[in-house]
Design an enzyme around this catalytic site. Structure first.
Site, mmCIF file in Angstrom:
data_model
loop_
_atom_site.group_PDB
_atom_site.id
_atom_site.type_symbol
_atom_site.label_atom_id
_atom_site.label_comp_id
_atom_site.label_asym_id
_atom_site.label_seq_id
_atom_site.Cartn_x
_atom_site.Cartn_y
_atom_site.Cartn_z
ATOM 1 N N ASP B 107 0.862 -1.178 0.000
ATOM 2 C CA ASP B 107 0.000 0.000 0.000
ATOM 3 C C ASP B 107 0.898 1.229 0.000
ATOM 4 O OD1 ASP B 107 -0.716 0.526 3.503
ATOM 5 O OD2 ASP B 107 1.051 -0.262 2.512
ATOM 6 N N SER B 108 0.314 2.406 -0.060
ATOM 7 C CA SER B 108 1.112 3.618 -0.294
ATOM 8 C C SER B 108 1.774 4.162 0.958
ATOM 9 C CB SER B 108 0.215 4.710 -0.873
ATOM 10 O OG SER B 108 -0.757 5.061 0.115
ATOM 11 N N GLY B 109 1.295 3.760 2.131
ATOM 12 C CA GLY B 109 1.802 4.357 3.363
ATOM 13 C C GLY B 109 0.899 5.464 3.864
ATOM 14 N N GLY B 110 -0.020 5.887 3.010
ATOM 15 C CA GLY B 110 -0.879 7.013 3.373
ATOM 16 C C GLY B 110 -1.830 6.703 4.499
ATOM 17 N N PHE B 111 -2.427 5.525 4.433
ATOM 18 C CA PHE B 111 -3.441 5.184 5.432
ATOM 19 C C PHE B 111 -2.848 5.169 6.838
ATOM 20 C CE2 PHE B 111 -7.339 3.610 6.985
ATOM 21 C CZ PHE B 111 -7.075 2.605 7.909
ATOM 22 N N ASP B 161 -3.218 8.231 -1.936
ATOM 23 C CA ASP B 161 -4.503 8.911 -2.063
ATOM 24 C C ASP B 161 -4.722 9.789 -0.837
ATOM 25 O OD1 ASP B 161 -6.576 6.096 -0.926
ATOM 26 O OD2 ASP B 161 -4.514 6.654 -0.456
ATOM 27 N N GLN B 204 -11.777 7.218 -4.067
ATOM 28 C CA GLN B 204 -12.228 7.868 -2.831
ATOM 29 C C GLN B 204 -13.577 8.539 -3.084
ATOM 30 O OE1 GLN B 204 -10.992 7.517 0.070
ATOM 31 N NE2 GLN B 204 -9.113 6.457 -0.487
ATOM 32 N N GLY B 231 -11.196 4.066 1.429
ATOM 33 C CA GLY B 231 -11.982 4.931 2.299
ATOM 34 C C GLY B 231 -13.157 4.263 2.951
ATOM 35 N N ASP B 281 -7.949 -7.714 1.409
ATOM 36 C CA ASP B 281 -6.887 -7.913 2.393
ATOM 37 C C ASP B 281 -7.431 -7.550 3.768
ATOM 38 O OD1 ASP B 281 -6.510 -4.784 2.002
ATOM 39 O OD2 ASP B 281 -5.327 -5.338 3.767
ATOM 40 N N CYS B 319 -11.398 -28.992 6.963
ATOM 41 C CA CYS B 319 -10.225 -28.170 6.664
ATOM 42 C C CYS B 319 -8.995 -29.051 6.488
ATOM 43 C CB CYS B 319 -9.997 -27.160 7.794
ATOM 44 S SG CYS B 319 -8.597 -26.069 7.502
ATOM 45 N N CYS B 321 -5.816 -27.950 6.483
ATOM 46 C CA CYS B 321 -4.583 -27.304 6.926
ATOM 47 C C CYS B 321 -3.848 -28.212 7.905
ATOM 48 C CB CYS B 321 -4.862 -25.935 7.556
ATOM 49 S SG CYS B 321 -5.479 -25.980 9.251
ATOM 50 N N CYS B 324 -5.527 -28.566 11.421
ATOM 51 C CA CYS B 324 -6.712 -29.414 11.530
ATOM 52 C C CYS B 324 -6.380 -30.885 11.316
ATOM 53 C CB CYS B 324 -7.791 -28.944 10.559
ATOM 54 S SG CYS B 324 -8.523 -27.371 11.092
ATOM 55 N N HIS B 348 -4.350 -21.938 10.598
ATOM 56 C CA HIS B 348 -5.694 -22.380 10.222
ATOM 57 C C HIS B 348 -6.520 -21.231 9.635
ATOM 58 C CE1 HIS B 348 -9.756 -23.953 10.246
ATOM 59 N NE2 HIS B 348 -10.104 -22.856 10.908
#
Lengths: 328, 402
Positions: B107-111, B161, B204, B231, B281, B319, B321, B324, B348
């Site tokens: 990501d941009s780092g902005g958030f 952004d 946005q 946003g 994500d 599952c 994994c 499990c 898991h």
């Protein structure tokens, strides 16, 4: 237990429940029977042979273990490993009074009898059971040493009475720094029908010289054909010394402690010379751009996959992964 | 540009990905697609685990690979501080640094700058942070963000952004939307590796449909390789949340990937897949694992609860994994408060989210997405007490839960 070489130190093959392991051998520190931070898929890559499991960790899980019924190996999904049940947690110390073993569990302080101990052992299903004891400091009074020795022998007899046919029981030899106490503990234990010996009370406050002196004293007075285990911190030089004195099985906390400290153990296994570093402190900024693995030609996942720089970054950012990679 | 399933488009600007819609759900806006990035194929819909500081908490690169995750996130803000972009650059990029052979998205780092730093001040230049302790300034401009992301080397990078909290109202929201469009041009200009890194623009506009549409129009004109919906996943009501997502997916081109940032919980994922989102994500699965909670088909399992003390079944039978297949709930209960327990449950939970998306995708490919959604929602809400927003959102795309 078969010895196949003996000079200074001895090499042997230990057969347990159909599995043969070479001695001297490492028994690393575990938490409730699993290696700290390492999941079974990772442990399987390490090719460890025997793990320890301690009374203190497992006591709160007794009911669950009994209901579960499948033992510590299946519980932790480490079925390819042998287990040694010890009565002492090597990283903590809780003082017992002279006639009872006291442990400090996550549920509080508990007193454990030899009967309780064997009941827990049944539910854990380890390959080796070391007889129950408590640790005392090496500078304890003579009275305390004597009480520890006498109680330990009493508990050994009680454990042996509760022994079932397939159990492998190691007698624990105690006595702090007292030569007479250790002599008595060793000779008496050796007379019992034990399968091996646990050298108890080491890795505490002993002086270096007295550690080896007492080890020798014990060895002089026990059946040489049986395997010898010791619980120690495991500074590499000390381990080498203990090997040369004749110890076969090493319960060590050193690898774990070092990884908690952010230190990698790097001494070369061949051509060791004292000029080369034994450890690297990966906190140091000197590793920021170091693209080398921790140890060249090391076969472990950490060295085959990652650089010193990456591990330095993980330590700097307190990431869980640092514990996984260093412990490996 | 056309939007026929199965035919890749030709982009007007260079892009380092291909995106092919394999199948559309005949009813809802859901689609199953193949996104090919420089480090491999990403079948969508997809969940992307978050590896904030160049590691997914408690998992090795091998273990992440074993779960089948084709793409994970790194955070530019965190990595920009430690170890810093220059060190990552010298190490040959983040892929090499953490030895991850799959895809990466940063990501941009902005958030983080806006949400973690109370004293952030946003100007036309960039995001400005003045430390109240020593008065020193830190500035994050679109150029700096893209330069850092170029050094980190992720397969998908995000434009800087002007993020406003979804609970903000008034002219600030419009100002942020326009600035986002001016900044995207600066990002495009600063981007030095369009042949290997895909720059996604972020839509946005707060909770205002008209502002959203304006932003969408502006971003679509720039013909970027992909788009994110930003946003949201903040403090807004779910009712407003889904409507904004839906407006965005209505307008975003069908032949490009759509990424909804910071989402989320399993129910949110499935509803938003129905609304036409391809990528997600969230830190939720790993974070909740470290608190002893496992994700399961019918919701959550709090393994710290004493009812699991003697429960010797796995978390979920279906599952596959490693947790499990090897461990019981009783064991995890005994470990739930420890780091080790958190590690196991994380494995898991990641596997669960990936399997959920895979199942959704397969149902779209098989033409059975609508049934899948209904079954899933019934498992999550067995009494049929679906939250209103899920009923409304799904109804809007032709899926009737009642």
């Amino acid at each position: 237990f078969e010895l196949n070489a003996e000079c200074q130190g001895r090499r042997g093959v230990l057969m347990l429940n159909g599995v043969a392991i070479q001695t001297p051998c490492l028994v690393p520190y575990t938490e409730e029977g699993h290696l700290p931070s390492l999941t079974p898929d990772i442990v399987d890559q390490l090719k460890l042979e025997m793990l320890q499991v301690s009374l203190q960790d497992m006591w709160p899980n007794l009911q669950m273990m009994e209901k579960y019924g499948n033992g510590i190996k299946k519980l932790n999904n480490l079925e390819n490993h042998l287990y040694m049940f010890i009565s002492r947690d090597p990283l903590t110390y809780y003082e017992s009074n002279k006639n009872n073993v006291s442990i400090n569990t996550k549920g509080g302080i508990r007193t454990v009898s030899s009967k309780d101990y064997m009941q827990l052992a049944r539910s854990i299903q380890p390959d080796i059971i070391t007889s129950i004891s408590y640790d005392i400091s090496w500078v304890s009074s003579n009275k305390r040493k004597r009480a520890c020795v006498e109680n330990t022998l009493k508990w050994l007899d009680e454990c042996l009475e509760l022994k079932q046919v397939d159990d492998i029981i190691f007698g624990t030899i105690v006595g702090g720094s007292g030569e007479m106490d250790r002599y008595y503990s060793a000779t008496q234990t050796s007379q019992r029908n034990v399968d091996g010996f646990m050298f108890g009370g080491f890795g505490l406050d002993e002086e270096e010289e007295e550690k080896y002196r007492i080890v020798n004293k014990i060895i002089e007075n026990i059946d040489a054909s049986k395997p010898r285990a010791i619980t120690d911190q495991g500074d590499p030089v000390c381990v080498m010394e203990l090997v040369s004195h004749g110890i076969d099985i090493f319960n060590l906390t050193y690898p774990h402690t070092m990884s908690c400290l952010g230190i990698a153990i790097v001494f070369p296994l061949n051509n060791f010379d004292t000029q080369q570093p034994i450890k690297l402190d990966l906190h140091s900024k000197e590793y920021q751009l170091d693209q080398r693995p921790l140890v060249e030609n090391c076969e472990c996942y950490t060295c085959k996959t990652h650089t010193r720089a990456y591990i330095h970054h993980l330590i700097n950012t307190h990431e869980i992964l640092r514990r996984i990679l260093l412990e490996m | 540009v056309g939007s026929y399933p199965g035919i890749p488009t030709i982009s007007l600007i260079m892009s380092a990905l291909t995106f092919v819609v394999k199948q559309e759900c005949g009813t809802s806006k859901a689609r199953a697609s193949d996104l090919t990035l420089p480090h491999g194929l990403v079948p969508t819909p997809i969940f992307m685990p978050v590896g904030t500081q160049g590691t997914i908490k408690g998992m090795t690169s091998q273990q992440i690979g074993d779960t089948g995750a084709p793409i994970i996130l790194g955070n530019t803000y965190h990595l920009g501080h430690r170890p810093g972009p220059d060190i990552i650059d010298e190490m040959g990029g983040l892929h090499n640094f953490m030895n991850w052979k799959g895809n990466l998205l940063t990501d941009s780092g902005g958030f983080q700058m806006v949400s973690l730093l109370k004293f952030a001040n946003i100007t036309e230049e960039g995001v400005n942070f003045t430390s109240p302790h020593d008065g020193t300034s830190m500035l994050l401009t679109p150029e700096m963000s893209i330069q850092m992301q170029n050094k980190i080397g992720a397969d998908i990078i995000m434009a800087l952004d002007d993020v406003v909290s979804s609970t903000t109202t008034g002219p600030r929201v419009e100002e942020a939307m326009h600035r986002t469009l001016r900044w995207i041009d600066r990002c495009i200009e600063a981007h030095s590796k369009p042949d290997s890194q895909n720059l996604f623009g972020i839509v946005q506009g707060g909770l205002d449909p008209e502002l959203r549409k304006q932003c969408l129009k502006g971003l679509i004109q720039r013909d970027l390789p992909g788009y994110a919906i930003g946003g949201l996943s903040g403090g807004e009501s779910k009712n407003e949340f889904w409507k904004m997502v839906s407006i965005c997916t209505d307008y975003l081109p069908k032949d490009k990937p759509r990424y909804l940032m910071g989402v989320g919980f399993p129910v949110d994922l499935i509803v938003c897949v129905a609304l036409g989102v391809d990528m997600f994500d969230c830190v939720y699965p790993t974070r909740t694992a470290r608190f002893g909670t496992a994700l399961v088909a019918n919701g959550q399992m709090n393994l710290k609860h004493k009812k699991y003390k003697y429960d010797f079944s796995p978390i979920e039978d279906e599952c596959e994994c490693i947790v499990c297949s090897s461990f019981t709930r009783a064991y995890l209960h005994s470990q739930a408060k420890s780091q080790y327990g958190g590690q196991l449950i994380s494995i898991h939970n990641i596997a669960y989210q990936l399997r959920l998306m895979r199942t959704a995708r397969n149902s779209i490919l098989d033409g059975k997405f609508v049934e899948f959604v209904k079954e899933f929602m019934l498992l999550q809400f067995p009494n049929g007490d679906y939250p209103d927003w899920t009923v409304d959102a799904l109804m809007s795309v032709g899926i009737n839960l009642k």
